[in-house]
Design an enzyme around this catalytic site. Structure first.
Site, PDB file in Angstrom:
ATOM      1  N   LYS A  84       0.856  -1.183   0.000  1.00 34.83           N
ATOM      2  CA  LYS A  84       0.000   0.000   0.000  1.00 34.83           C
ATOM      3  C   LYS A  84       0.889   1.228   0.000  1.00 34.83           C
ATOM      4  O   LYS A  84       1.402   1.642   1.036  1.00 34.83           O
ATOM      5  CB  LYS A  84      -0.929   0.072   1.207  1.00 34.83           C
ATOM      6  N   GLY A 119      -4.900   3.217  -1.640  1.00 35.66           N
ATOM      7  CA  GLY A 119      -5.956   3.554  -0.696  1.00 35.66           C
ATOM      8  C   GLY A 119      -5.409   4.380   0.437  1.00 35.66           C
ATOM      9  O   GLY A 119      -4.198   4.581   0.566  1.00 35.66           O
ATOM     10  N   GLU A 166       9.280   1.984  11.083  1.00 28.87           N
ATOM     11  CA  GLU A 166      10.288   3.048  10.966  1.00 28.87           C
ATOM     12  C   GLU A 166       9.491   4.337  10.973  1.00 28.87           C
ATOM     13  O   GLU A 166       8.785   4.659  10.021  1.00 28.87           O
ATOM     14  CB  GLU A 166      11.098   2.864   9.672  1.00 28.87           C
ATOM     15  N   CYS A 202      12.921  11.405   7.728  1.00 28.70           N
ATOM     16  CA  CYS A 202      12.723  11.099   9.138  1.00 28.70           C
ATOM     17  C   CYS A 202      14.025  11.144   9.927  1.00 28.70           C
ATOM     18  O   CYS A 202      14.014  11.375  11.131  1.00 28.70           O
ATOM     19  CB  CYS A 202      12.053   9.748   9.297  1.00 28.70           C
ATOM     20  N   GLU A 251       9.018  16.669  15.476  1.00 26.43           N
ATOM     21  CA  GLU A 251       9.431  16.506  14.097  1.00 26.43           C
ATOM     22  C   GLU A 251       8.637  17.477  13.227  1.00 26.43           C
ATOM     23  O   GLU A 251       7.404  17.425  13.189  1.00 26.43           O
ATOM     24  CB  GLU A 251       9.198  15.067  13.643  1.00 26.43           C
TER      25      GLU A 251
END
Length: 483
Positions: A179, A210, A254, A288, A388
């Site tokens: 996905k 989706g 992650e 990230c 973040e």
């Protein structure tokens, strides 16, 4: 099914890839794809339903027994074909990334696509001699594929994160349902065509577009999916883990980060500061592991500020399709709003705005563009030092001694990446050992696709890349009395 569409990034199938071919979704809903540089819709893709997911999982389950028995050499050859096709189709992949999430064309060509290809190459190479069976006395230790894997990938490094999951899963002998992010699905659809053209057996690879709320949640809860691997936000990671718990499936995550970059007192600032700024701003800060907290000696703060400001001023923000552009837009509207809100928060908290700030850069009246922004005089209790942001926003935090620098680095709920800069390598190594993160870079080394990548604490669990990434898709069986 709905016909292929031309997006400016090549002809792309907008449907679902299930059981070896392109199929219509069972519902009529579609998902828009928006060019972040223009805010214009450039394509729509089919929105899969839970029924579509069930078809994909059934295909993967049916294919598993045959695929897991495939000789290792055949799986390696399959991955080598995928790798070759990624390189052959690098330009349309790069152009898709530029259109769907605003990566500059130079960065898409120079990083997004070749690094994605590297994950496939590494997975293939591991199959040369990976020990799927080892002996401990008379006991055999066998590593076997875990089964059907649900892979949920993000919008910020779309192709790169797909190959980081799909390649080791296939190398292990697993079958997969992917996905991709609904916000940047075009490169995923091109990748699915590559998988098809490489001759991967029916049902081994499936793709269902989706939303996370619909398809991601259903994947996590699905009784016939044996493992979920997700790269995404902390909120998404928690929801996936909660949904997966009743079926006791493996979940690797992650997630977010707020990575430190410690400049030791003997660091070469003329090299370390520009590289640190650009590492924080790479991919428009949408990484990230971006080192968005630059922790610097208080005695050298003024010098650091001058170099950082000069580095940021040299960035060219603009059309990501222009080869002269060095920073494109934020990838989507929601993230653009988030970055703007956090810049306003930094100002309200009393941090000193070194450069950048609110609003679009001059000359940009549409598109999700932001000013490269650096705050200084930041303290660890500020939100811009703890949360973040996921945009080109850097916080410079001064320290008085190395113990304080390490304490600042570890003063976060995250633990994904970290950097240390210093001339004395022994000292830099010692500091790196004290940082509680899954990966630390010393003096901006070259990227290593074999180095395990993953986080401590709220940054997730499990590891990706290289042999460590392969092993996430393997179960361990002991056969006593084997010898």
């Amino acid at each position: 099914m709905t016909g292929a569409v031309e997006t400016g990034a090549g002809v792309i199938q907008p449907g679902l890839y299930i059981d070896g071919g392109w199929q219509d979704a069972s519902g009529a809903a579609t998902l828009p794809v928006v060019d972040p540089a223009t805010e214009e819709e450039i394509a729509t893709v089919a929105a899969g339903t839970v029924a579509d997911l069930d078809r994909a999982v059934a295909a993967a389950r049916a294919a598993f027994a045959g695929f897991t028995a495939t000789p290792v050499a055949a799986r390696r050859a399959m991955l080598e074909r995928i790798h070759a096709l990624i390189l052959e189709r690098a330009e349309p992949l790069a152009r898709a990334l530029t259109r769907e999430m605003g990566a500059t064309i130079s960065h898409a060509r120079g990083a997004h696509v070749p690094l994605a290809a590297a994950h496939v190459r590494v997975a293939a190479d591991l199959l040369t001699d990976y020990p799927f069976l080892t002996m401990r006395g008379t006991t055999a230790i066998v590593r076997e594929p875990i089964g059907v894997c649900g892979l949920i990938t993000p919008w910020n490094w779309p192709l790169y994160q797909i190959t980081a999951k799909v390649a080791p899963a296939l190398a292990a002998g697993c079958t997969v349902v992917l996905k991709p992010s609904e916000l940047s699905p075009l490169s995923a659809l091109l990748f699915a065509q590559i998988v098809h053209d490489s001759g991967v057996p029916r049902g081994v690879f499936n793709l269902v577009n989706g939303t996370g709320a619909a398809i991601g949640a259903a994947m996590a809860a699905h009784r016939d999916i044996d493992m979920i691997s997700i790269t995404g936000s902390n909120r998404a990671g928690v929801l996936v883990a909660q949904a997966a718990a009743p079926t006791v499936k493996r979940v690797t995550q992650e997630l977010g980060g707020k990575s430190p970059n410690i400049l030791l007192p003997d660091a070469d600032l003329a090299r370390a500061v520009p590289l640190g700024v650009m590492a924080a701003f790479r991919n428009v800060g949408q990484s990230c592991s971006a080192p968005t907290r630059m922790i610097v000696p208080r005695a050298r703060l003024t010098e650091v500020e001058a170099i950082a400001r000069a580095t940021a001023s040299a960035i060219t923000v603009g059309d990501p399709a222009d080869e002269a552009t060095t920073m494109g837009p934020i990838a989507n509207a929601a993230q653009h709003r988030r970055v703007a809100a956090m810049i306003a928060t930094g100002i309200a908290e009393g941090a000193t705005l070194l450069c950048g700030g609110p609003g679009r850069p001059p000359g940009h009246h549409r598109g999700y563009f932001v000013r490269p922004t650096i705050f200084t005089g930041v303290t660890s209790d500020m939100r811009i030092a703890q949360e973040e942001i996921f945009g080109p926003v850097l916080a410079i935090i001064p320290y008085d001694d190395i113990d304080e620098a390490v304490a600042i680095a570890n003063d976060t709920v995250f633990g994904l990446g970290g950097h240390v800069q210093g001339a004395d390598l022994d000292q830099a190594r010692a500091v790196a050992r004290r940082i509680r993160t899954g990966q630390v870079h010393l003096n901006h080394p070259e990227w290593d696709p074999h180095a395990p990548f993953g986080g401590y604490r709220h940054s997730g669990n499990g590891r990706e890349y290289g042999a460590f990434g392969l092993e996430e898709y393997l179960e361990t069986k002991a056969i006593l009395g084997f010898a």
